[in-house]
Motif scaffolding. Structure first.
Motif, mmCIF file in Angstrom:
data_model
loop_
_atom_site.group_PDB
_atom_site.id
_atom_site.type_symbol
_atom_site.label_atom_id
_atom_site.label_comp_id
_atom_site.label_asym_id
_atom_site.label_seq_id
_atom_site.Cartn_x
_atom_site.Cartn_y
_atom_site.Cartn_z
ATOM 1 N N GLY A 204 100.311 83.243 78.923
ATOM 2 C CA GLY A 204 99.920 82.603 77.536
ATOM 3 C C GLY A 204 99.252 80.868 77.869
ATOM 4 N N GLU A 287 106.146 80.518 81.521
ATOM 5 C CA GLU A 287 105.789 81.577 80.172
ATOM 6 C C GLU A 287 105.181 80.213 78.998
ATOM 7 O OE1 GLU A 287 106.935 85.174 77.893
ATOM 8 O OE2 GLU A 287 108.566 84.079 79.413
ATOM 9 N N GLN A 289 104.756 81.118 75.336
ATOM 10 C CA GLN A 289 104.891 81.994 74.138
ATOM 11 C C GLN A 289 104.242 81.228 72.377
ATOM 12 O OE1 GLN A 289 108.848 83.519 73.825
ATOM 13 N NE2 GLN A 289 108.831 84.053 76.076
#
Length: 529
Positions: A204, A287, A289
């Motif tokens: 991402g 990560e 998102q």
């Protein structure tokens, strides 16, 4: 020695009379001067510069002033993420210029608050308009692009907006935006292609995050922002975003301002936190998102402890990555001619005269290994390189005393060695550190905190207390640092500072009245208003 020589430029069909006061007498005696003044008919140009940033343009223009045939290639490839731009490089488009203007926007907001303490009364609601600021900044950058092109024309530099790639040692292929290819040859080449932001390499990041390159031309307000990184760029961006009234969080993997004086770095961090910025120390994102699309939208960031297994999550409108930059040395054919390039971050090792391992190829600016990534350094390096290659000059850049400033809301200016680096070279017993806290007069009436502004000098006891490190944290620190940097090049000592009459009441005056040494252990704290 002042030398006048006339050079016929074959490619431009013009003749120029050039005065060069920088010719070294040794160059004349050794025969180097005569060699320099002879054009090489085997090549189209004496010098081709690849890169349209500050260092490359400085080198190209100086070479042209010296009467040589010069070409500059300045095509910028737009990455998958991030903007492209014209002449001027990182500083003009996504660095010094927009950064200073956004910093100024923050200072104006602080001045509005302070003005009430000085009797200014206003009842209309005051708010910041991101779009208005962004448009004004981009308009100014556009005017700078035009001025660079005009300067190249005036100095008779052949500017080609094409992408340069080596095909042989003295030959490049130039590809324009339409894919048309042209080949040029030169006796010497200068690589000045600069750097672009680095990504994290996690899920991402390239899809949903922005970098400082994007921020400075962002058409919408970024909203609640997570800044990932601890560099000067990271803290500067965090500072002016918070100063504009946005909610800002900074995620730091290790230490702040790596490579800078660490006492000053922590003080910068503390000053930034006073704006309400939240720090997440010792964490790294794993990560990113996207929860909602939009301008900005909504993102969830999952992060892990850099020292353990703890995981945290956070919601933000924008995630800004400021974790460093990689050199733009791939896909320009350096491997075809054997130029050594470091695998990561892709920069070029050079000698003390900016020469790569391939004799006809030189490099200046951010693309060079282990040199200060500063625009004025690149400009001077480019200018002196041209003078050495084409004008017989022997002068080199003094990188150690390159001054700089971090444009955090409370600016940090420095020149010379960090205290910990100085201790490594001179040993602690060979140093004397004198320091003070600053309370600018204009901040007293506004009752701004009195003990966050700080200044210190580091002196070598073994060299007549010569100042080898200069550090100041406070308003207009960059302006203060510039003058002292010139004095340090001339051997500034503590005694010379003591003998200098200060200007009262100014911030710089504090350096003429420094008394308290760190070794004395005396307290610096001033009382609040």
């Amino acid at each position: 020695m002042l030398i006048k020589h006339r050079v016929q430029r074959n490619s431009l069909k013009t003749s120029h009379t050039v005065f060069s006061p920088l010719i070294n007498p040794q160059a004349h005696q050794s025969g180097l001067l005569q060699e320099l003044l002879q054009e090489d008919p085997a090549h189209d140009y004496d010098l081709i510069v690849i890169g349209g940033g500050s260092g490359g343009l400085s080198c190209a223009q100086e070479a042209a002033v010296l009467g040589r045939r010069v070409m500059a290639l300045g095509f910028v490839v737009a990455p998958a993420q991030g903007p492209s731009w014209g002449l001027g490089g990182t500083c003009v488009h996504v660095g010094c210029i927009p950064k200073k203007l956004m910093h100024q926007a923050t200072l104006l907001g602080q001045a509005l608050t302070d003005s009430r303490k000085f009797g200014w009364e206003y009842h209309q609601q005051v708010k910041h308009n991101w779009e208005t600021m962004s448009k004004a900044i981009q308009n100014h950058i556009g005017s700078l692009n035009w001025s660079y092109q005009r300067a190249l024309r005036e100095k008779a530099v052949a500017y080609v907006n094409s992408y340069g790639e080596f095909v042989e040692h003295h030959k490049i292929k130039a590809t324009n935006g339409k894919g048309q290819e042209t080949y040029y040859t030169a006796a010497k080449f200068v690589i000045a292609t600069g750097e672009r932001p680095r990504y994290l390499g996690i899920q991402g990041d390239k899809e949903y995050c922005i970098t400082s390159d994007d921020l400075f031309s962002l058409p919408y307000c970024p909203g609640a922002t997570l800044v990932v990184g601890a560099s000067s760029v990271a803290l500067e961006c965090a500072g002016f975003l918070a100063g504009l009234g946005l909610e800002v969080t900074v995620m730091v993997r290790s230490q702040l301002l790596r490579g800078f004086d660490q006492e000053m770095a922590e003080k910068v961090g503390s000053s930034v936190q006073q704006l309400g910025i939240r720090f997440l120390r010792k964490f790294v994102p794993v990560e990113v998102q996207q929860l909602e699309k939009g301008s900005p939208g909504k993102l969830k960031v999952v992060a892990k402890s850099a020292e353990g297994t703890e995981m945290i999550e956070g919601l933000y409108d924008t995630v800004l990555l400021a974790i460093g930059r990689d050199s733009c040395t791939k896909k320009i054919g350096l491997e075809k001619i054997g130029v050594k390039v470091n695998e990561k971050p892709g920069n070029i090792p050079v000698s003390d005269v900016e020469q790569s391992n391939v004799p006809c190829v030189y490099a200046v600016g951010d693309v060079v290994e282990a040199k200060p990534e500063l625009t004025p350094v690149a400009v001077q390096a480019g200018k002196l390189l041209a003078q050495r290659l084409l004008g017989g000059c022997l002068e080199k850049v003094s990188f150690l005393l390159a001054p700089t400033v971090a444009l955090t809301p409370l600016e940090y200016g420095c020149c010379g060695r960090a205290e910990e680096r100085a201790a490594e070279v001179y040993r602690k017993e060979g140093l004397e550190v004198t320091h003070t806290v600053l309370w600018p007069l204009e901040r007293t009436a506004a009752c701004r905190d009195s003990n966050t502004r700080y200044a210190k000098i580091i002196c070598s006891r073994l060299d007549y207390d010569r100042v080898i490190g200069f550090h100041v944290l406070g308003p207009k620190a960059g302006e203060v640092t510039q003058g002292f940097a010139a004095s340090m090049k001339r051997g500034l000592t503590k005694q010379l500072l003591d003998d200098t009459i200060g200007i009262r009441p100014t911030r710089a005056q504090a350096f003429t009245t420094l008394e308290i040494t760190k070794s004395s252990g005396l307290d610096l704290t001033q009382k609040d208003c």
